[in-house]
Design a protein around this motif. Structure first.
Motif, PDB file in Angstrom:
ATOM      1  N   LEU A 166     -13.542  22.700  27.803  1.00  0.00           N
ATOM      2  CA  LEU A 166     -12.045  23.303  26.824  1.00  0.00           C
ATOM      3  C   LEU A 166     -11.078  22.193  27.318  1.00  0.00           C
ATOM      4  N   VAL A 190      -6.437  27.844  31.426  1.00  0.00           N
ATOM      5  CA  VAL A 190      -7.826  26.818  31.290  1.00  0.00           C
ATOM      6  C   VAL A 190      -7.964  25.845  32.414  1.00  0.00           C
ATOM      7  N   LEU A 242     -12.973  25.133  19.431  1.00  0.00           N
ATOM      8  CA  LEU A 242     -13.582  25.547  21.159  1.00  0.00           C
ATOM      9  C   LEU A 242     -12.182  26.786  21.256  1.00  0.00           C
ATOM     10  N   ALA A 271     -19.536  29.095  20.784  1.00  0.00           N
ATOM     11  CA  ALA A 271     -19.183  29.231  22.112  1.00  0.00           C
ATOM     12  C   ALA A 271     -21.067  28.918  22.169  1.00  0.00           C
ATOM     13  N   ASN A 323     -15.338  39.001  23.540  1.00  0.00           N
ATOM     14  CA  ASN A 323     -15.036  38.483  22.073  1.00  0.00           C
ATOM     15  C   ASN A 323     -15.912  39.418  21.533  1.00  0.00           C
ATOM     16  N   GLN A 377     -16.895  34.399  17.312  1.00  0.00           N
ATOM     17  CA  GLN A 377     -16.554  33.866  18.963  1.00  0.00           C
ATOM     18  C   GLN A 377     -17.905  33.282  19.102  1.00  0.00           C
ATOM     19  N   CYS A 411     -12.565  29.736  19.547  1.00  0.00           N
ATOM     20  CA  CYS A 411     -13.384  30.825  20.235  1.00  0.00           C
ATOM     21  C   CYS A 411     -13.013  31.314  21.601  1.00  0.00           C
ATOM     22  N   GLU A 412     -12.238  30.378  22.388  1.00  0.00           N
ATOM     23  CA  GLU A 412     -11.579  30.878  23.135  1.00  0.00           C
ATOM     24  C   GLU A 412     -10.012  31.682  22.766  1.00  0.00           C
ATOM     25  N   GLY A 457     -10.708  28.345  34.948  1.00  0.00           N
ATOM     26  CA  GLY A 457     -11.608  28.336  33.644  1.00  0.00           C
ATOM     27  C   GLY A 457     -12.428  27.459  32.936  1.00  0.00           C
ATOM     28  N   ASP A 458     -13.022  27.253  31.397  1.00  0.00           N
ATOM     29  CA  ASP A 458     -13.807  26.426  30.514  1.00  0.00           C
ATOM     30  C   ASP A 458     -13.224  24.770  30.713  1.00  0.00           C
TER      31      ASP A 458
END
Length: 337
Positions: free
Chosen positions: A272, A246, A225, A120, A112, A116, A228-229, A268-269
């Motif tokens: 998100l 994701v 977000l 986050a 990142n 980013q 950012c990803e 993943g996140d």
């Protein structure tokens, strides 16, 4: 040291263990450094591939290694674990990182940028403040309920708590405690508002983030977000890869030539993924006002699937759209027909 082509680093808070290999995969050195010694060593080391597990401190270190001329790579810890030999220690972990990175089909995590990471961090702080606000609200409701006072739901009653307390006969110490919680609630609310304003300011300075705001149902929090990803989207081969990262694609359990697709993988996140599902539900709530092929697709899907299934499917679609807009650097256009 001239023959080293691959260095695996087992990251720690204060100590770092290195395992170096040549082009044939033979071990050349094993070293342990402090953070200062590590940077001094890698600054003088010939350019090579340096691999680490993807964790909180790996992204900053990867950017520094790139400035030294090295090729920094990050590997997900779950892909390193199968290569760890018995009698685990830090040097064996570093060797396992090298072994995992040597696999031709290994997938790596793109480091990142500072921007980013900053976004986050702002999101994590906001989520923490939101949880604290909910906890404070629940405490006030719970304390009052213990004394036979039941407050209605919603934040409006918290703002006029002093009026409610004046109408009740309660211990003075409890009233003082509740007023302190109300003040804390007001502080948390103000901090959340300021953080959201800062996120919107970051969005206003970036054209790619503004493009994400054009996606139907997506607001500033989700757009920031996503930005950012995704970044420029180039570290994902396709929109489906991003949706899979994701956790919005079916979990597969196939054997014997029989394909079995289950619920979403939830990889993943999770924050998100939750926001994308919420955006999908907002889109579905205002479906009668929507036009275009996406709205028609959702209407047709609702006739034969449960709304929860449609929400996940639409969230998958929104994730793919977000990748496409980031990769092509263009705004969302409603397609008709």
């Amino acid at each position: 040291m001239q023959n080293v082509t691959l260095i695996g680093i087992d990251l720690g808070k204060h100590s770092f263990h290195l395992h170096g290999q040549d082009r044939s995969g033979h071990a050349i050195f094993r070293k342990k450094f402090t953070r200062t010694g590590l940077m001094a060593f890698l600054a003088t080391c010939p350019p090579c591939s340096v691999v680490m597990e993807a964790c909180a401190g790996a992204h900053c270190l990867a950017r520094q290694l790139t400035s030294f001329g090295h090729q920094a790579k990050l590997v997900s810890p779950q892909f390193v674990r199968p290569f760890v030999k018995s009698n685990k220690n830090d040097f064996i972990d570093a060797e396992a990182i090298c072994e995992a990175a040597s696999r031709p089909a290994m997938r790596f995590v793109t480091p990142n940028t500072e921007h980013q990471q900053t976004l986050a961090a702002m999101h994590r702080v906001r989520e923490s403040l939101v949880r604290d606000k909910v906890k404070t609200t629940n405490q006030m409701h719970g304390f009052l309920l213990e004394f036979g006072v039941s407050l209605p739901k919603g934040e409006a009653v918290i703002k006029r708590l002093s009026t409610v307390l004046a109408e009740q006969v309660l211990p003075a110490a409890l009233v003082q405690l509740l007023m302190r919680l109300q003040a804390h609630y007001g502080y948390l609310r103000q901090q959340i508002v300021e953080l959201e304003q800062a996120l919107e300011a970051h969005l206003a300075q970036d054209e790619a983030a503004q493009n994400l705001l054009t996606i139907p149902g997506v607001g500033p929090i989700t757009a920031s977000l996503l930005h950012c990803e995704l970044g420029d989207g180039k570290h994902y081969a396709s929109g489906r890869d991003f949706a899979a990262a994701v956790g919005l694609v079916p979990r597969q359990y196939s054997t014997g030539g029989k394909a079995t697709l289950m619920g979403i993988s939830k990889r993943g996140d999770k924050n998100l993924r939750r926001l994308l599902v919420q955006c999908a539900r907002v889109f579905m709530m205002t479906l009668e006002k929507r036009q275009g092929r996406l709205a028609e697709w959702v209407r047709a899907l609702l006739t034969r699937r449960h709304s929860n299934v449609v929400a996940c499917a639409l969230a998958n679609k929104l994730a793919r759209i977000a990748w496409s807009l980031s990769y092509r650097r263009e705004a969302y256009q409603v397609t008709v027909g």
